[in-house]
Write a protein that holds these residues in place. Structure first.
Motif, PDB file in Angstrom:
ATOM      1  N   MET A 106     -52.093   1.957  59.731  1.00  0.00           N
ATOM      2  CA  MET A 106     -52.284   1.267  61.409  1.00  0.00           C
ATOM      3  C   MET A 106     -50.765   0.593  60.901  1.00  0.00           C
ATOM      4  O   MET A 106     -50.049   0.780  62.352  1.00  0.00           O
ATOM      5  CB  MET A 106     -53.040   0.937  62.384  1.00  0.00           C
ATOM      6  CG  MET A 106     -53.821   1.907  62.444  1.00  0.00           C
ATOM      7  SD  MET A 106     -55.466   1.540  63.563  1.00  0.00           S
ATOM      8  CE  MET A 106     -57.015   0.521  62.533  1.00  0.00           C
ATOM      9  N   ASN A 107     -50.510  -0.606  60.568  1.00  0.00           N
ATOM     10  CA  ASN A 107     -49.308  -1.384  60.532  1.00  0.00           C
ATOM     11  C   ASN A 107     -48.150  -1.080  59.793  1.00  0.00           C
ATOM     12  O   ASN A 107     -47.365  -2.080  60.349  1.00  0.00           O
ATOM     13  CB  ASN A 107     -49.787  -2.624  60.054  1.00  0.00           C
ATOM     14  CG  ASN A 107     -50.667  -4.001  61.433  1.00  0.00           C
ATOM     15  OD1 ASN A 107     -49.774  -3.893  62.519  1.00  0.00           O
ATOM     16  ND2 ASN A 107     -51.579  -4.234  61.105  1.00  0.00           N
ATOM     17  N   THR A 108     -48.285   0.226  59.733  1.00  0.00           N
ATOM     18  CA  THR A 108     -47.121   0.880  58.810  1.00  0.00           C
ATOM     19  C   THR A 108     -46.003   0.570  59.494  1.00  0.00           C
ATOM     20  O   THR A 108     -45.852   1.347  60.823  1.00  0.00           O
ATOM     21  CB  THR A 108     -47.281   2.160  57.568  1.00  0.00           C
ATOM     22  OG1 THR A 108     -48.022   2.022  56.715  1.00  0.00           O
ATOM     23  CG2 THR A 108     -46.214   2.663  56.996  1.00  0.00           C
ATOM     24  N   MET A 109     -44.568   0.109  59.368  1.00  0.00           N
ATOM     25  CA  MET A 109     -43.846   0.336  59.832  1.00  0.00           C
ATOM     26  C   MET A 109     -43.571  -1.047  60.681  1.00  0.00           C
ATOM     27  O   MET A 109     -42.141  -0.623  61.676  1.00  0.00           O
ATOM     28  CB  MET A 109     -42.748   1.770  59.818  1.00  0.00           C
ATOM     29  CG  MET A 109     -43.168   2.932  59.140  1.00  0.00           C
ATOM     30  SD  MET A 109     -41.375   2.227  57.937  1.00  0.00           S
ATOM     31  CE  MET A 109     -40.165   1.999  58.908  1.00  0.00           C
ATOM     32  N   ILE A 110     -44.332  -1.437  61.339  1.00  0.00           N
ATOM     33  CA  ILE A 110     -43.910  -2.243  62.306  1.00  0.00           C
ATOM     34  C   ILE A 110     -43.532  -3.422  61.929  1.00  0.00           C
ATOM     35  O   ILE A 110     -42.644  -4.092  62.697  1.00  0.00           O
ATOM     36  CB  ILE A 110     -45.598  -2.923  62.896  1.00  0.00           C
ATOM     37  CG1 ILE A 110     -46.348  -1.754  63.566  1.00  0.00           C
ATOM     38  CG2 ILE A 110     -45.307  -4.116  64.246  1.00  0.00           C
ATOM     39  CD1 ILE A 110     -47.676  -1.827  63.954  1.00  0.00           C
ATOM     40  N   ARG A 111     -43.751  -4.317  60.782  1.00  0.00           N
ATOM     41  CA  ARG A 111     -42.945  -5.678  60.097  1.00  0.00           C
ATOM     42  C   ARG A 111     -41.762  -4.653  60.246  1.00  0.00           C
ATOM     43  O   ARG A 111     -40.836  -5.868  60.584  1.00  0.00           O
ATOM     44  CB  ARG A 111     -43.328  -5.017  58.576  1.00  0.00           C
ATOM     45  CG  ARG A 111     -45.241  -5.973  58.517  1.00  0.00           C
ATOM     46  CD  ARG A 111     -45.209  -7.237  58.817  1.00  0.00           C
ATOM     47  NE  ARG A 111     -46.597  -7.868  58.684  1.00  0.00           N
ATOM     48  CZ  ARG A 111     -46.915  -9.428  59.031  1.00  0.00           C
ATOM     49  NH1 ARG A 111     -45.777 -10.215  59.992  1.00  0.00           N
ATOM     50  NH2 ARG A 111     -47.971  -9.347  58.931  1.00  0.00           N
ATOM     51  N   MET A 112     -40.905  -3.932  59.980  1.00  0.00           N
ATOM     52  CA  MET A 112     -39.990  -3.765  60.330  1.00  0.00           C
ATOM     53  C   MET A 112     -39.055  -3.304  61.813  1.00  0.00           C
ATOM     54  O   MET A 112     -37.957  -4.516  61.530  1.00  0.00           O
ATOM     55  CB  MET A 112     -39.647  -2.291  59.873  1.00  0.00           C
ATOM     56  CG  MET A 112     -38.249  -1.499  59.666  1.00  0.00           C
ATOM     57  SD  MET A 112     -36.831  -2.012  58.515  1.00  0.00           S
ATOM     58  CE  MET A 112     -37.478  -1.443  57.344  1.00  0.00           C
ATOM     59  N   LEU A 113     -39.927  -3.222  62.265  1.00  0.00           N
ATOM     60  CA  LEU A 113     -39.713  -3.444  63.508  1.00  0.00           C
ATOM     61  C   LEU A 113     -39.525  -4.895  64.306  1.00  0.00           C
ATOM     62  O   LEU A 113     -38.646  -5.262  65.109  1.00  0.00           O
ATOM     63  CB  LEU A 113     -40.720  -2.265  64.925  1.00  0.00           C
ATOM     64  CG  LEU A 113     -40.296  -1.452  64.843  1.00  0.00           C
ATOM     65  CD1 LEU A 113     -41.538  -0.403  65.614  1.00  0.00           C
ATOM     66  CD2 LEU A 113     -39.416  -1.160  64.902  1.00  0.00           C
ATOM     67  N   GLU A 114     -40.566  -6.084  63.616  1.00  0.00           N
ATOM     68  CA  GLU A 114     -40.433  -7.029  64.175  1.00  0.00           C
ATOM     69  C   GLU A 114     -39.174  -7.578  62.790  1.00  0.00           C
ATOM     70  O   GLU A 114     -38.162  -8.774  64.071  1.00  0.00           O
ATOM     71  CB  GLU A 114     -41.724  -7.927  62.991  1.00  0.00           C
ATOM     72  CG  GLU A 114     -42.802  -7.369  64.023  1.00  0.00           C
ATOM     73  CD  GLU A 114     -44.216  -8.131  63.300  1.00  0.00           C
ATOM     74  OE1 GLU A 114     -44.241  -8.111  62.040  1.00  0.00           O
ATOM     75  OE2 GLU A 114     -44.664  -7.716  64.144  1.00  0.00           O
ATOM     76  N   LEU A 115     -39.042  -7.027  61.905  1.00  0.00           N
ATOM     77  CA  LEU A 115     -37.189  -7.641  61.723  1.00  0.00           C
ATOM     78  C   LEU A 115     -35.988  -6.875  62.100  1.00  0.00           C
ATOM     79  O   LEU A 115     -35.298  -8.530  62.235  1.00  0.00           O
ATOM     80  CB  LEU A 115     -37.375  -6.704  60.398  1.00  0.00           C
ATOM     81  CG  LEU A 115     -36.065  -7.394  59.124  1.00  0.00           C
ATOM     82  CD1 LEU A 115     -37.031  -9.405  58.614  1.00  0.00           C
ATOM     83  CD2 LEU A 115     -36.343  -6.479  58.005  1.00  0.00           C
ATOM     84  N   ILE A 116     -35.755  -6.496  62.261  1.00  0.00           N
ATOM     85  CA  ILE A 116     -35.707  -5.821  63.462  1.00  0.00           C
ATOM     86  C   ILE A 116     -34.677  -6.304  65.146  1.00  0.00           C
ATOM     87  O   ILE A 116     -34.063  -6.933  65.020  1.00  0.00           O
ATOM     88  CB  ILE A 116     -34.828  -4.267  64.020  1.00  0.00           C
ATOM     89  CG1 ILE A 116     -35.406  -3.642  62.672  1.00  0.00           C
ATOM     90  CG2 ILE A 116     -34.225  -3.560  65.147  1.00  0.00           C
ATOM     91  CD1 ILE A 116     -34.938  -2.080  62.848  1.00  0.00           C
ATOM     92  N   ALA A 117     -36.007  -7.167  65.555  1.00  0.00           N
ATOM     93  CA  ALA A 117     -36.139  -7.364  66.908  1.00  0.00           C
ATOM     94  C   ALA A 117     -35.399  -9.321  66.460  1.00  0.00           C
ATOM     95  O   ALA A 117     -34.911 -10.065  67.382  1.00  0.00           O
ATOM     96  CB  ALA A 117     -37.576  -8.078  66.979  1.00  0.00           C
ATOM     97  N   MET A 118     -36.124  -9.943  64.586  1.00  0.00           N
ATOM     98  CA  MET A 118     -35.532 -10.857  64.202  1.00  0.00           C
ATOM     99  C   MET A 118     -34.099 -11.175  64.087  1.00  0.00           C
ATOM    100  O   MET A 118     -33.197 -11.634  65.251  1.00  0.00           O
ATOM    101  CB  MET A 118     -35.915 -11.144  62.907  1.00  0.00           C
ATOM    102  CG  MET A 118     -35.921 -12.756  63.071  1.00  0.00           C
ATOM    103  SD  MET A 118     -36.822 -13.205  61.382  1.00  0.00           S
ATOM    104  CE  MET A 118     -36.345 -12.771  60.174  1.00  0.00           C
ATOM    105  N   ILE A 119     -33.388 -10.135  63.742  1.00  0.00           N
ATOM    106  CA  ILE A 119     -31.496 -10.356  62.799  1.00  0.00           C
ATOM    107  C   ILE A 119     -31.104  -9.494  64.104  1.00  0.00           C
ATOM    108  O   ILE A 119     -29.129 -10.056  63.654  1.00  0.00           O
ATOM    109  CB  ILE A 119     -31.871  -9.669  61.046  1.00  0.00           C
ATOM    110  CG1 ILE A 119     -32.493  -7.688  61.420  1.00  0.00           C
ATOM    111  CG2 ILE A 119     -32.835 -10.341  60.427  1.00  0.00           C
ATOM    112  CD1 ILE A 119     -31.982  -6.770  60.417  1.00  0.00           C
ATOM    113  N   ALA A 120     -31.283  -8.697  65.109  1.00  0.00           N
ATOM    114  CA  ALA A 120     -30.626  -8.174  65.768  1.00  0.00           C
ATOM    115  C   ALA A 120     -29.453  -9.289  66.208  1.00  0.00           C
ATOM    116  O   ALA A 120     -28.995  -9.274  66.457  1.00  0.00           O
ATOM    117  CB  ALA A 120     -31.187  -7.047  66.434  1.00  0.00           C
ATOM    118  N   PRO A 121     -30.274 -10.281  66.482  1.00  0.00           N
ATOM    119  CA  PRO A 121     -29.205 -12.048  67.896  1.00  0.00           C
ATOM    120  C   PRO A 121     -28.693 -11.680  66.745  1.00  0.00           C
ATOM    121  O   PRO A 121     -27.430 -12.230  67.359  1.00  0.00           O
ATOM    122  CB  PRO A 121     -31.061 -11.758  68.723  1.00  0.00           C
ATOM    123  CG  PRO A 121     -32.178 -10.939  68.458  1.00  0.00           C
ATOM    124  CD  PRO A 121     -31.739 -10.269  67.341  1.00  0.00           C
TER     125      PRO A 121
END
Length: 206
Positions: A106-121
């Motif tokens: 269920m958590n697959t790829m959610i970490r990737m979204l968190e990473l994008i939210a962190m590095i985009a700014p």
């Protein structure tokens, strides 16, 4: 809207942020579809557990096995194992393993979204800093005779990367938070169903 070639050092960063944005939106859409059923079927599980308590074990297992939620799959396995005589610490360990696997899925790829939210700014800020450096280098080379409008144009182009970074990060952060919460509710449904089943089984006469 100027082309990427008119954004100077910010052009490649804007392009990278655009790719990250498309990727994060695609991940959010896929995860929404996959996580829709994780909290479903509670009424059917309640009925199945009531049937199990009455001794209708095969009927209860069949009813739960037809569900789509992770809780249905784990509970159906638990019921079938109990019917087959598999119980005790070994069964609980296997149910824990299966529950962890379901939660990880269920958590697959959610970490990737968190990473994008962190590095985009951070990427946006990098574009702004490099753009400002370029603007002031041009001002230095012009020995103070640069047109103010040219300098202002370079500054707004640099700041554009920060805005783009935030536009990418905000949906990714919101999506990651909401999807993670839904995955946790799915895990709670597994614990609830299996826990209730084991309590019923322990209280059964004989």
């Amino acid at each position: 809207m100027p082309g990427l070639d008119n954004l100077g050092t910010g052009g490649p960063i804007i392009a990278l942020l655009a790719v990250m944005s498309l990727f994060s939106l695609a991940v959010i859409a896929v995860k929404i579809l996959r996580l829709l059923p994780v909290t479903s079927g509670r009424a059917a599980r309640d009925q199945a557990l009531a049937d199990w308590a009455k001794g209708n074990k095969t009927q209860a297992q069949t009813q739960v096995a037809s569900g789509r939620a992770p809780a249905d799959r784990v509970c159906a396995y638990a019921m079938q194992s109990l019917i087959d005589g598999f119980k005790g610490p070994a069964l609980m360990a296997e149910l824990t393993r299966r529950g962890n696997e379901e939660f990880a899925a269920m958590n697959t790829m959610i970490r990737m979204l968190e990473l994008i939210a962190m590095i985009a700014p951070l990427l946006g800020l990098l574009g702004t800093v490099t753009g400002m450096i370029q603007s002031f280098q041009e001002l230095e080379l012009a020995e103070g005779s640069a047109n103010a409008s040219v300098l202002a144009g370079g500054i707004w182009q640099a700041l554009l990367t920060t805005a783009a970074g935030l536009l990418v990060a905000i949906p990714a952060a919101v999506g990651a938070s909401l999807l993670s919460g839904r995955a946790e509710r799915g895990a709670q449904a597994i614990e609830n169903a299996v826990g209730r089943l084991m309590v019923i089984e322990e209280r059964a006469p004989g």
